[in-house]
Design a protein around this motif. Sequence first.
Motif, PDB file in Angstrom:
ATOM      1  N   ASP A 162       0.823  -1.211   0.000  1.00 32.12           N
ATOM      2  CA  ASP A 162       0.000   0.000   0.000  1.00 32.12           C
ATOM      3  C   ASP A 162       0.860   1.266   0.000  1.00 32.12           C
ATOM      4  O   ASP A 162       0.554   2.241  -0.697  1.00 32.12           O
ATOM      5  CB  ASP A 162      -0.936   0.001   1.207  1.00 32.12           C
ATOM      6  N   ASP A 163       1.937   1.260   0.795  1.00 35.06           N
ATOM      7  CA  ASP A 163       2.825   2.427   0.819  1.00 35.06           C
ATOM      8  C   ASP A 163       3.402   2.695  -0.566  1.00 35.06           C
ATOM      9  O   ASP A 163       3.437   3.840  -1.035  1.00 35.06           O
ATOM     10  CB  ASP A 163       3.972   2.201   1.815  1.00 35.06           C
ATOM     11  N   LEU A 164       3.877   1.649  -1.221  1.00 39.08           N
ATOM     12  CA  LEU A 164       4.484   1.831  -2.543  1.00 39.08           C
ATOM     13  C   LEU A 164       3.458   2.287  -3.577  1.00 39.08           C
ATOM     14  O   LEU A 164       3.745   3.138  -4.424  1.00 39.08           O
ATOM     15  CB  LEU A 164       5.155   0.529  -2.994  1.00 39.08           C
ATOM     16  N   ASP A 208       0.706   3.966  -2.962  1.00 39.81           N
ATOM     17  CA  ASP A 208       0.199   5.305  -2.634  1.00 39.81           C
ATOM     18  C   ASP A 208       1.255   6.395  -2.734  1.00 39.81           C
ATOM     19  O   ASP A 208       0.954   7.522  -3.145  1.00 39.81           O
ATOM     20  CB  ASP A 208      -0.378   5.313  -1.208  1.00 39.81           C
ATOM     21  N   HIS A 209       2.508   6.054  -2.369  1.00 40.77           N
ATOM     22  CA  HIS A 209       3.516   7.111  -2.212  1.00 40.77           C
ATOM     23  C   HIS A 209       4.825   6.843  -2.950  1.00 40.77           C
ATOM     24  O   HIS A 209       5.706   7.700  -2.944  1.00 40.77           O
ATOM     25  CB  HIS A 209       3.838   7.301  -0.722  1.00 40.77           C
ATOM     26  N   ARG A 210       4.946   5.649  -3.584  1.00 42.04           N
ATOM     27  CA  ARG A 210       6.216   5.258  -4.206  1.00 42.04           C
ATOM     28  C   ARG A 210       7.344   5.336  -3.192  1.00 42.04           C
ATOM     29  O   ARG A 210       8.505   5.614  -3.514  1.00 42.04           O
ATOM     30  CB  ARG A 210       6.554   6.129  -5.432  1.00 42.04           C
ATOM     31  N   ALA A 211       7.056   5.076  -1.933  1.00 38.17           N
ATOM     32  CA  ALA A 211       8.017   5.069  -0.835  1.00 38.17           C
ATOM     33  C   ALA A 211       7.423   4.238   0.291  1.00 38.17           C
ATOM     34  O   ALA A 211       6.227   3.907   0.278  1.00 38.17           O
ATOM     35  CB  ALA A 211       8.318   6.483  -0.358  1.00 38.17           C
ATOM     36  N   SER A 214       7.005   4.033   4.490  1.00 36.71           N
ATOM     37  CA  SER A 214       7.111   4.811   5.723  1.00 36.71           C
ATOM     38  C   SER A 214       8.107   4.163   6.677  1.00 36.71           C
ATOM     39  O   SER A 214       8.387   2.963   6.592  1.00 36.71           O
ATOM     40  CB  SER A 214       5.740   4.925   6.400  1.00 36.71           C
ATOM     41  N   THR A 265       6.493   1.236   8.624  1.00 39.05           N
ATOM     42  CA  THR A 265       6.344   0.032   7.807  1.00 39.05           C
ATOM     43  C   THR A 265       7.699  -0.595   7.519  1.00 39.05           C
ATOM     44  O   THR A 265       7.846  -1.822   7.542  1.00 39.05           O
ATOM     45  CB  THR A 265       5.616   0.367   6.493  1.00 39.05           C
ATOM     46  N   CYS A 294       9.848  -4.919  -3.432  1.00 42.44           N
ATOM     47  CA  CYS A 294       9.631  -3.628  -4.082  1.00 42.44           C
ATOM     48  C   CYS A 294       9.482  -3.792  -5.592  1.00 42.44           C
ATOM     49  O   CYS A 294       8.616  -3.160  -6.222  1.00 42.44           O
ATOM     50  CB  CYS A 294      10.781  -2.677  -3.758  1.00 42.44           C
TER      51      CYS A 294
END
Length: 215
Positions: free
Chosen positions: A148-150, A152-155, A157, A160, A177
């Motif tokens: 979800d992080d990738l 939503d944000h291409r990064a 947190s 996480t 990734c």
Amino acid sequence: MTRPRAGDPQIARLQALLTIERTSPPRIAPLRPRELRPLARIVATLTGRLTAGAPPNIFTTLGQHPRLFRAWLVYSAHLMPFGRLPRHDTELVILRVAWRCRSVYEWRQHVPLAVRIGLTPEQIDGIAADHSTSSLSERQQTLVAVTDDLLDHRAISELTWRSARSSLTNRELIELCLLVGHYQGLASAIGGLAIEPETTQDTSGESTPEPPAPA
């Protein structure tokens, strides 16, 4: 508990969690296997036989670019099924990407695969949930969070990342990734080309729609 098999109503229910919303026809019509170059023809035909269905439209569409298809197939295989991540982790991530990207094609393709390698219907329901669920282990929830992080944000947190770092090796983190990015890109290609879920083939070679999955 008996695990559902292909054709089981439980698998059909899980596949139907994500419904088709597309109204446009395929932008590039899939070819029949005999119209493709040898590699794409063999892959499409064998996959159709192994799944007891029609040759996958993703192969009969992307196979129309032979050089790129060959390279894509090799790269894809290094992620799935020959990646470093355990196969059930890989399928969980692929399903989460498909769910978040609303890729009906990816979702319907990988639900039976996920069940076959050991994910339970309850876990697949959890992958489709918008909140954390007790059906997923701590590791599985971490994989969902990274995905979800990738997306939503291409990064990723810091919170996480700490969780992922505690349970995954360096190679697994790199692969994770790349896996998310690969299937996000594939969802974009499927959506952009309007590749549709397969139809079944009758003995005359004519295509007929698959029966609708029960809700």
